[in-house]
Design a protein around this motif. Structure first.
Motif, PDB file in Angstrom:
ATOM      1  N   GLY A  82       1.348   7.844  -5.701  1.00 39.78           N
ATOM      2  CA  GLY A  82       2.212   6.892  -5.164  1.00 39.78           C
ATOM      3  C   GLY A  82       2.314   7.169  -3.359  1.00 39.78           C
ATOM      4  O   GLY A  82       3.178   6.306  -3.019  1.00 39.78           O
ATOM      5  N   LYS A  83       1.476   7.831  -2.634  1.00 38.50           N
ATOM      6  CA  LYS A  83       1.567   7.914  -1.412  1.00 38.50           C
ATOM      7  C   LYS A  83       1.259   6.512  -0.725  1.00 38.50           C
ATOM      8  O   LYS A  83       2.403   6.437   0.349  1.00 38.50           O
ATOM      9  N   SER A  84       0.266   5.731  -0.956  1.00 40.77           N
ATOM     10  CA  SER A  84      -0.083   4.566  -0.295  1.00 40.77           C
ATOM     11  C   SER A  84       1.054   3.525  -0.656  1.00 40.77           C
ATOM     12  O   SER A  84       1.746   2.753   0.258  1.00 40.77           O
ATOM     13  N   THR A  85       1.870   3.528  -2.111  1.00 41.56           N
ATOM     14  CA  THR A  85       2.934   2.699  -2.024  1.00 41.56           C
ATOM     15  C   THR A  85       3.997   3.304  -1.155  1.00 41.56           C
ATOM     16  O   THR A  85       4.852   2.186  -0.740  1.00 41.56           O
ATOM     17  N   PHE A 115       5.977  -1.407 -11.169  1.00 35.14           N
ATOM     18  CA  PHE A 115       5.234  -2.626 -11.261  1.00 35.14           C
ATOM     19  C   PHE A 115       4.875  -3.077 -12.721  1.00 35.14           C
ATOM     20  O   PHE A 115       4.375  -2.102 -13.334  1.00 35.14           O
ATOM     21  N   SER A 171       5.367  -3.690   3.989  1.00 34.87           N
ATOM     22  CA  SER A 171       4.568  -4.623   3.252  1.00 34.87           C
ATOM     23  C   SER A 171       5.168  -4.731   1.801  1.00 34.87           C
ATOM     24  O   SER A 171       4.245  -5.636   1.010  1.00 34.87           O
ATOM     25  N   MET A 172       5.696  -3.720   1.193  1.00 32.53           N
ATOM     26  CA  MET A 172       6.168  -3.873  -0.198  1.00 32.53           C
ATOM     27  C   MET A 172       7.597  -3.794  -0.179  1.00 32.53           C
ATOM     28  O   MET A 172       8.345  -3.055   0.900  1.00 32.53           O
ATOM     29  N   CYS A 203       7.394  -2.794  12.610  1.00 32.08           N
ATOM     30  CA  CYS A 203       6.298  -2.856  13.715  1.00 32.08           C
ATOM     31  C   CYS A 203       7.114  -2.875  14.933  1.00 32.08           C
ATOM     32  O   CYS A 203       7.079  -1.903  15.846  1.00 32.08           O
ATOM     33  N   PHE A 209      -4.123   1.791   8.259  1.00 33.58           N
ATOM     34  CA  PHE A 209      -4.515   1.663   6.759  1.00 33.58           C
ATOM     35  C   PHE A 209      -5.743   2.376   6.222  1.00 33.58           C
ATOM     36  O   PHE A 209      -6.687   2.911   6.984  1.00 33.58           O
ATOM     37  N   PRO A 242       6.946  -6.833   7.519  1.00 32.12           N
ATOM     38  CA  PRO A 242       6.056  -5.603   8.328  1.00 32.12           C
ATOM     39  C   PRO A 242       6.238  -5.901   9.936  1.00 32.12           C
ATOM     40  O   PRO A 242       6.213  -4.761  10.532  1.00 32.12           O
ATOM     41  N   ASN A 243       6.135  -7.305  10.253  1.00 30.62           N
ATOM     42  CA  ASN A 243       6.018  -7.466  11.739  1.00 30.62           C
ATOM     43  C   ASN A 243       7.594  -6.961  12.476  1.00 30.62           C
ATOM     44  O   ASN A 243       7.314  -6.516  13.544  1.00 30.62           O
TER      45      ASN A 243
END
Lengths: 318, 253, 289
Positions: B55-58, B27, B66-67, B90, B98, B86-87
């Motif tokens: 960096g886990k959530s990333t 980033f 989402s990224m 999924c 989340f 993301p859709n």
């Protein structure tokens, strides 16, 4: 995509009565009202159609379309050119206007709907301005002069019924939308787009769909209005006051409700007509105040506040 | 479904269903992830731990779409899903929760689960109907309540229920135990076991409540400052020097 | 096309860019602190313009001197608007603050129209031009640019050397942390909005050196500010300055090939291009972990 438009039956019977009565009265109106009242009703119906179209997108997605008048203007021009240049019959010309508007919406939806709310709002505003400048300087559409309709197209009763039909269809379509899978997806998107996407909702598609449908009806309303006032030129076709008025009416009545914009249009247009709000600054001041007051005091609009206090749902809805 | 024995292996037995390779994410000059790889096997429970900001959530965001990663690939059953929205991901069978639960507050608990199944759950075999899923996560008596009135624990369960409604093969759980009462911890572990053994769902579990995670997982991966510093059985990883160093200054629960 | 012409256009673009960039800074700090998009930003510019206009007509006050009026007036007006109106929608969905400020914008336009009629107003001060060899630069825009730089420097000082300035930066950077260390977000919001409007109305005074205004010119300035903020990244003050200069230079050079009426279209195209290719702006940062 047909399965996306599956609509679940609701208890229509009780709810539909007031609408049916209103519709019946409006259908019969030209036979027993004066021409000036009929004219009033025609423009009231126009505002109902426009506010409802605005509501179809902004009310259901939460994205504010500050460039709404672009749909109106494109529909008007589309209809005018089909009619005057290509001699296409009116009902078809109107549809072409609506489709032109829709196509435009679909086209710009790809870059703009990916943006967050504020960017989207301003992008649409710029777009409407850009369209004005383009049409003002484009010889193909008569640039600043615009078009005037020959007398042969004048038919006030027919114009009235067309406008009634458009208004009725916007209400019906909104009802269907709100009670379908699409409506459900939009509801989730409006509440929390990121979460909605994470459970499999293709937000971009649904937003674009609502956008295109909103544009379609605004375009047809634009076409009928142009036919009624018999002229079209860039300043009238892309007049930002139209966006302002549609916003005010749907906000006052309640964005996201079915009857809200109808009530809002009824109240505001009656006030405007009978108190002569024709002076431009009065228009701006009154509507500006209304918007501010609604946001601060009754953010859900009249119908929205009533239904949430009574805990009933207006128009069914997801 | 055949339930494999708890292997506690250091790597995946058989071919992995999720293959994350050399993920790099920057980033504006800050390197959040630097060449992280992991594999997830069928019906496996994989723990993902690391100090805050590791960096886990990333990583979760990248796997779930989402990224987009700056470099690297994510493969699901040999299908390259890197960068898909993301859709789509999924619908392909990877669901996530989340860290801070985000239920649809205007809807009831059941409706939240239903909507997830309507839009994301067109795969078979289903984990269950929305009602059954509410039962599974222990929300049966709260099914018709508005999501607004749930407490933290309820909201976390709803997050999981919603994810399950999309019939996932892979479940990314982000700190599901944090905020829950200690007594519920056992339920969390039991629930994971059930999901993985009975329903064949593979799970990647990020958690700070360490003692729970170590009990519940087959394997653990440790990330610090965007790099994987350890991988293996819980008991081995806990005693790893580098891991202890990374956590110096942080309380081990 | 001579080198001198190009150089002139570049410098003119730079100077306009600085002025509009500073204007955009006002918009962007408000967003950064409160997540509110002030659709009425440009209308506050016009308020400042009218203040200066009447100061000139009634008291012969030079627009530059009228800054002494418009800056404090703008600040107070901004503070009042915040306290009375904007504060209530800070925590509502973005839709609400957009609509509220849209309503305010409409209201200001209507009130100005009511009070002062639609005629364009201008202050007829001719300032001539500087000459440097073959280059000729109008004095008025040079003054405007100097003002813009002064504001930028003052803001820099404020944001980096004073407590409240640093507090504002802290809130823009990470609101929760700022609250946790004891910064009062309400006070910060009040200050920020006041500063934002003060900037807007002061630019309104300066604008009177350059052009005429009418009650409905507000949205034009809002649009320009917006395009710049998009270029520079929402909530990024230095970015706004850079974005302003970029826009100014590009539009200036574009006037060589396209006629003046189309320049808003150029701004729009640039904005859409940036939004599609790099939504965080030229200098913006992408959302973090």
């Amino acid at each position: 995509m047909l399965k996306d438009l599956l609509f679940e039956k609701r208890k229509l019977s009780r709810y539909i009565v007031p609408w049916a009565v209103a519709l019946a009265l409006l259908v019969l109106a030209p036979y027993f009202v004066s021409p000036s009242l009929r004219s009033f009703l025609l423009f009231l119906l126009m505002w109902i159609a426009l506010s409802q179209s605005f509501n179809m997108f902004t009310g259901l997605t939460g994205y504010v379309n500050f460039g709404f008048v672009a749909f109106y203007g494109l529909g008007g021009y589309g209809m005018t050119i089909s009619l005057l240049h290509f001699n296409i019959p009116i009902y078809l010309a109107l549809i072409i206007g609506g489709l032109l508007s829709s196509a435009f919406a679909f086209l710009v939806s790809w870059p703009t709907l990916r943006l967050r709310g504020a960017y989207f709002a301003i992008a649409m505003l710029s777009l409407a301005q850009a369209l004005f400048v383009i049409f003002d300087n484009w010889n193909l559409v008569n640039s600043a002069t615009g078009y005037t309709f020959p007398v042969v197209y004048y038919d006030p009763t027919l114009e009235y019924y067309y406008m009634l039909a458009v208004a009725a269809f916007t209400v019906i379509c909104l009802y269907l939308l709100m009670n379908s899978r699409v409506g459900l997806a939009l509801k989730a998107i409006k509440q929390d787009e990121e979460t909605a996407v994470s459970i499999g909702i293709n937000a971009t598609f649904y937003k674009a769909l609502a956008f295109a449908i909103s544009a379609f009806f605004a375009g047809i309303a634009g076409g009928v209005t142009t036919w009624t006032i018999t002229i079209i030129d860039p300043p009238s076709a892309f007049d930002t006051t139209i966006t302002l008025t549609s916003i005010s009416m749907s906000m006052l009545g309640g964005l996201g409700t079915l009857s809200g914009p109808v009530i809002g249009a009824l109240i505001l247009y009656s006030i405007e007509h009978y108190f002569g709000l024709t002076l431009p600054y009065l228009h701006l001041i009154v509507f500006g105040i209304i918007i501010v007051v609604v946001v601060l005091v009754i953010p859900q609009g009249i119908i929205g506040e009533i239904t949430s206090k009574l805990k009933i749902r207006d128009g069914g809805g997801g | 479904m055949v339930s494999p024995e708890r292997t506690g292996a250091t790597s995946v037995v058989g071919s992995p269903i999720l293959d994350v390779s050399m993920i790099r994410k920057t980033f504006a000059g800050l390197v959040a992830l630097d060449g992280v790889s992991l594999q997830l096997g069928s019906s496996e429970i994989l723990g993902l731990i690391g100090p805050n900001g590791a960096g886990k959530s990333t990583l979760f965001n990248i796997i779930s779409g989402s990224m987009k990663p700056t470099a690297g690939k994510v493969k699901f059953h040999d299908l390259d899903i890197t960068g898909l929205p993301p859709n789509r991901i999924c619908k392909l069978g990877i669901a996530r929760t989340f860290q801070i639960p985000r239920p649809f507050l205007d809807m009831t608990v059941l409706e939240n689960v239903e909507i997830a199944q309507i839009f994301g759950g067109n795969r078979v075999p289903k984990i269950g109907t929305p009602r059954e899923i509410c039962e599974l996560v222990g929300l049966r008596d709260k099914m018709h309540l508005s999501a607004k009135v749930l407490n933290v624990s309820g909201k976390k369960r709803l997050e999981v229920a919603r994810a399950l409604a999309t019939s996932p093969e892979v479940l990314l759980l982000d700190e599901i135990a944090a905020g829950m009462a200690p007594a519920e911890g056992e339920w969390v572990i039991g629930f994971m076991e059930k999901m993985s053994r009975e329903y064949g769902v593979s799970i990647i579990w990020v958690e700070h409540v360490m003692r729970l995670l170590m009990k519940g997982v087959d394997r653990v991966i440790v990330i610090d400052h965007g790099i994987k510093i350890a991988e293996g059985k819980p008991e081995d990883v806990v005693n790893d020097e580098r891991v202890q160093q990374a956590y110096l200054g942080e309380k081990k629960k | 096309m001579s080198a001198a012409l190009v150089a002139e256009l570049l410098i003119l673009g730079l100077m306009y860019g600085l002025l509009y960039g500073v204007l955009a800074m006002g918009l962007t700090i408000v967003f950064g602190v409160m997540k509110v998009v002030n659709v009425a930003h440009g209308d506050f510019v016009i308020v400042g313009s009218y203040l200066s206009y009447w100061a000139y007509v009634l008291a012969g006050l030079n627009p530059i001197l009228s800054l002494l009026l418009t800056i404090p007036f703008g600040f107070l007006l901004g503070a009042a608007t915040y306290l009375g109106l904007v504060r209530r929608v800070q925590n509502s969905p973005e839709l609400m603050s957009l609509l509220l400020t849209f309503g305010i914008s409409t209201l200001i336009g209507g009130l100005l129209l009511f009070l002062y009629s639609p005629t364009q107003r201008a202050i007829p001060i001719a300032l001539g031009s500087f000459s440097y060899g073959t280059l000729s630069l109008p004095v008025n825009i040079s003054v405007a640019a100097v003002y813009a730089v002064a504001v930028a420097v003052a803001l820099r000082f404020f944001f980096y050397r004073t407590f409240w300035g640093k507090a504002i930066r802290a809130v823009i950077d990470n609101r929760t942390s700022a609250i946790l260390v004891g910064i009062n977000p309400d006070t910060v919001s009040l200050l920020t909005f006041g500063i934002g409007i003060a900037i807007a109305s002061s630019v309104g005074s300066i604008i009177m050196l350059l052009q005429s205004v009418s009650p409905l010119s507000g949205p034009d300035f809002t649009l320009i500010s917006f395009v710049i903020v998009v270029l520079g990244g929402l909530g990024n003050p230095p970015g706004a300055l850079v974005g302003g200069v970029v826009l100014g230079v590009v539009e200036s050079l574009a006037s060589l090939v396209v006629n003046a009426a189309m320049t808003p279209a150029i701004g729009f195209l640039i904005m859409v291009a940036v939004l599609v290719i790099r939504p965080q702006g030229i200098m913006g940062r992408r959302g973090g972990d």
